[in-house]
Design a protein around this motif. Structure first.
Motif, PDB file in Angstrom:
ATOM      1  N   ALA A 132       1.983 -63.311  26.218  1.00 52.56           N
ATOM      2  CA  ALA A 132       0.950 -62.301  26.432  1.00 52.56           C
ATOM      3  C   ALA A 132      -0.299 -62.789  25.707  1.00 52.56           C
ATOM      4  O   ALA A 132      -0.193 -63.531  24.713  1.00 52.56           O
ATOM      5  N   PRO A 133      -1.492 -62.414  26.170  1.00 52.82           N
ATOM      6  CA  PRO A 133      -2.714 -62.845  25.489  1.00 52.82           C
ATOM      7  C   PRO A 133      -2.735 -62.390  24.037  1.00 52.82           C
ATOM      8  O   PRO A 133      -2.128 -61.370  23.668  1.00 52.82           O
ATOM      9  N   ALA A 134      -3.451 -63.139  23.209  1.00 56.31           N
ATOM     10  CA  ALA A 134      -3.486 -62.850  21.768  1.00 56.31           C
ATOM     11  C   ALA A 134      -3.959 -61.432  21.471  1.00 56.31           C
ATOM     12  O   ALA A 134      -3.401 -60.756  20.596  1.00 56.31           O
ATOM     13  N   ASP A 135      -4.975 -60.961  22.178  1.00 56.61           N
ATOM     14  CA  ASP A 135      -5.484 -59.619  21.904  1.00 56.61           C
ATOM     15  C   ASP A 135      -4.425 -58.554  22.185  1.00 56.61           C
ATOM     16  O   ASP A 135      -4.331 -57.554  21.458  1.00 56.61           O
ATOM     17  N   VAL A 136      -3.640 -58.761  23.233  1.00 56.25           N
ATOM     18  CA  VAL A 136      -2.562 -57.817  23.550  1.00 56.25           C
ATOM     19  C   VAL A 136      -1.513 -57.848  22.444  1.00 56.25           C
ATOM     20  O   VAL A 136      -1.004 -56.800  22.006  1.00 56.25           O
ATOM     21  N   ARG A 137      -1.189 -59.008  21.960  1.00 55.72           N
ATOM     22  CA  ARG A 137      -0.181 -59.141  20.912  1.00 55.72           C
ATOM     23  C   ARG A 137      -0.656 -58.524  19.605  1.00 55.72           C
ATOM     24  O   ARG A 137       0.127 -57.862  18.893  1.00 55.72           O
ATOM     25  N   VAL A 138      -1.930 -58.711  19.281  1.00 55.11           N
ATOM     26  CA  VAL A 138      -2.480 -58.105  18.064  1.00 55.11           C
ATOM     27  C   VAL A 138      -2.389 -56.582  18.145  1.00 55.11           C
ATOM     28  O   VAL A 138      -2.003 -55.912  17.184  1.00 55.11           O
ATOM     29  N   ARG A 139      -2.737 -56.035  19.308  1.00 56.08           N
ATOM     30  CA  ARG A 139      -2.671 -54.578  19.481  1.00 56.08           C
ATOM     31  C   ARG A 139      -1.238 -54.078  19.344  1.00 56.08           C
ATOM     32  O   ARG A 139      -0.973 -53.073  18.682  1.00 56.08           O
ATOM     33  N   SER A 144       3.169 -51.224  16.658  1.00 58.92           N
ATOM     34  CA  SER A 144       4.607 -51.175  16.393  1.00 58.92           C
ATOM     35  C   SER A 144       4.963 -51.420  14.928  1.00 58.92           C
ATOM     36  O   SER A 144       5.969 -50.911  14.430  1.00 58.92           O
ATOM     37  N   ARG A 145       4.140 -52.193  14.222  1.00 62.18           N
ATOM     38  CA  ARG A 145       4.473 -52.561  12.842  1.00 62.18           C
ATOM     39  C   ARG A 145       3.419 -52.143  11.834  1.00 62.18           C
ATOM     40  O   ARG A 145       3.607 -52.350  10.631  1.00 62.18           O
ATOM     41  N   GLY A 146       2.293 -51.617  12.324  1.00 59.85           N
ATOM     42  CA  GLY A 146       1.208 -51.284  11.419  1.00 59.85           C
ATOM     43  C   GLY A 146       0.581 -52.501  10.775  1.00 59.85           C
ATOM     44  O   GLY A 146       0.017 -52.435   9.675  1.00 59.85           O
ATOM     45  N   MET A 147       0.647 -53.628  11.451  1.00 54.69           N
ATOM     46  CA  MET A 147       0.148 -54.875  10.880  1.00 54.69           C
ATOM     47  C   MET A 147      -1.366 -54.974  11.013  1.00 54.69           C
ATOM     48  O   MET A 147      -1.911 -54.792  12.101  1.00 54.69           O
ATOM     49  N   PRO A 148      -2.092 -55.234   9.934  1.00 55.30           N
ATOM     50  CA  PRO A 148      -3.542 -55.417  10.026  1.00 55.30           C
ATOM     51  C   PRO A 148      -3.900 -56.565  10.966  1.00 55.30           C
ATOM     52  O   PRO A 148      -3.144 -57.534  11.090  1.00 55.30           O
ATOM     53  N   GLU A 149      -5.068 -56.453  11.590  1.00 63.89           N
ATOM     54  CA  GLU A 149      -5.454 -57.461  12.579  1.00 63.89           C
ATOM     55  C   GLU A 149      -5.493 -58.863  11.985  1.00 63.89           C
ATOM     56  O   GLU A 149      -5.030 -59.827  12.608  1.00 63.89           O
ATOM     57  N   ALA A 150      -6.036 -58.995  10.778  1.00 68.88           N
ATOM     58  CA  ALA A 150      -6.141 -60.327  10.179  1.00 68.88           C
ATOM     59  C   ALA A 150      -4.759 -60.935   9.968  1.00 68.88           C
ATOM     60  O   ALA A 150      -4.551 -62.137  10.208  1.00 68.88           O
ATOM     61  N   ASP A 151      -3.805 -60.126   9.522  1.00 68.78           N
ATOM     62  CA  ASP A 151      -2.446 -60.632   9.320  1.00 68.78           C
ATOM     63  C   ASP A 151      -1.805 -61.030  10.643  1.00 68.78           C
ATOM     64  O   ASP A 151      -1.118 -62.057  10.737  1.00 68.78           O
ATOM     65  N   ALA A 152      -2.031 -60.189  11.669  1.00 67.74           N
ATOM     66  CA  ALA A 152      -1.455 -60.484  12.977  1.00 67.74           C
ATOM     67  C   ALA A 152      -1.997 -61.793  13.522  1.00 67.74           C
ATOM     68  O   ALA A 152      -1.237 -62.630  14.031  1.00 67.74           O
ATOM     69  N   ARG A 153      -3.286 -61.988  13.413  1.00 63.91           N
ATOM     70  CA  ARG A 153      -3.873 -63.231  13.946  1.00 63.91           C
ATOM     71  C   ARG A 153      -3.431 -64.444  13.132  1.00 63.91           C
ATOM     72  O   ARG A 153      -3.272 -65.548  13.679  1.00 63.91           O
TER      73      ARG A 153
END
Length: 388
Positions: A132-139, A144-153
């Protein structure tokens, strides 16, 4: 037994695909779940981690504090290596136990997050990538995990990129839409590819070869490379060369949608020894795909691909067989000579149009042309210093 490797980047929705495959009857082996199992309280695995990293990696209840452990090793390659050195062998042992208990006709789906990064693709009959595209995965990770965007990326960047995943993907599932969309794709994959693939491997029969002539497909090169990686893994030290040959290996030339491969081994004894191993890997014995001189040779053994989604014709022969060199010579000469490629393409289209690509007259016309130009190819080899 059919072994399917399943992977995808964090947040791609791999669990949706895994669950659907399990609903269809697949035996799901989840590497992450096993990794948690082997470090539960009271296990030798957890004891070894504490001995290596100290009590600070334990939660209050005595279990492994996984977030603390992840933070400890995320930016420390040496520490990550020590952790993997403890956990990976234990995961391997437990995985082997589960596989040994699987029924003969099982479709085993091995969910491995780092399949690409750890270069495991050739050990599976088929590799399935969920993307899936990165933006979709970050969202998704935020939801689902409450992960901050910076951590997700950062997590996404630390994993294999799309190019590396595509290089090993026999099946690419785009999971950027709704869960129901990807489930429908999995349903089709199960019934049309995985089920017949498993039966072909178990019964030692190749998938049917395609007989119609089609225009050159650049995807043939990647498909050949993936198949050759599996073949080399099986052949081990017996192999001297493993090559993509024939028209599917030459740009601009039409061919039947069957990947032609050649495995050259040390001796005729190795040709025979490898037969059962190749069959287990998804390349069972087969009849010759065409009545040419090479096909009739007594010292060439043919195998086919068991995957109905990717037909393969594999010939196995001793390295000193002259036809092994000839196949490579004609392939490389055609790659180098655009006029020869155009003439060969014309011959193939003309005779396929008259008799069909599955008719003996088509094979004979093609082989006659190749026989006639072999001397020209040999002169090219002498002039350029070509060697296999």
């Amino acid at each position: 037994m059919l072994r399917v490797g399943l992977t995808g980047g964090i947040g791609a929705g791999k669990s949706t695909v895994a669950s659907r495959l399990e609903e269809h009857g697949a035996l799901l082996i989840d590497a992450d779940a096993i990794a948690r199992e082997v470090v539960e309280p009271g296990t030798p695995g957890l004891a070894a981690i504490v001995a290596e990293f100290g009590d600070e990696v334990l939660a209050e209840d005595g279990s492994l504090d996984r977030p603390a452990m992840a933070e400890r090793v995320f930016n420390d390659e040496a520490a990550r290596g020590r952790l993997n050195g403890i956990v990976h062998p234990l995961v391997g042992e437990r995985t082997a136990e589960l596989l040994s208990g699987a029924p003969e006709d099982a479709i085993v789906v091995h969910d491995v997050p780092l399949l690409v990064e750890n270069h495991l693709a050739p050990s599976y009959h088929l590799v399935l990538i969920v993307n899936a595209p990165a933006d979709v995965r970050v969202r998704r990770l935020a939801e689902s995990r409450g992960m901050p965007e910076a951590d997700a990326r950062a997590r996404i960047a630390a994993q294999a990129d799309e190019q590396r995943r595509r290089a090993v993907a026999d099946v690419w599932l785009d999971n950027s839409g709704s869960p129901e969309m990807v489930r429908t794709e999995v349903d089709t994959l199960w019934s049309e590819r995985l089920v017949p693939f498993e039966a072909n491997v178990r019964l030692r029969r190749p998938a049917p070869w395609n007989r119609e002539l089609v225009e050159h497909d650049p995807a043939w090169l990647d498909a050949a490379r993936r198949a050759l990686d599996r073949i080399r893994l099986v052949a081990g030290e017996r192999v001297t060369r493993a090559d993509h040959i024939g028209a599917t290996a030459v740009p601009d030339v039409p061919a039947r949608d069957v990947i032609d491969l050649q495995l050259a081994v040390r001796s005729a004894d190795d040709v025979d020894t490898l037969g059962p191993l190749l069959a287990d890997a998804g390349f069972p014995p087969a009849m010759s795909p065409a009545p040419d001189a090479v096909s009739r040779a007594q010292d060439v053994v043919w195998h086919g691909g068991a995957d109905p989604g990717r037909p393969v014709a594999l010939r196995v022969l001793a390295d000193d067989n002259p036809s092994a060199r000839r196949a490579l010579l004609l392939r490389d000469w055609l790659r180098a000579d655009s006029d020869a490629r155009a003439e060969y393409a014309r011959i193939k289209r003309e005779h396929a149009g008259v008799s069909g690509a599955d008719h003996p007259r088509y094979a004979e016309a093609k082989q006659t042309w190749l026989n006639d130009v072999t001397a020209k190819a040999e002169r090219w080899a002498a002039e350029t210093g070509w060697t296999p």
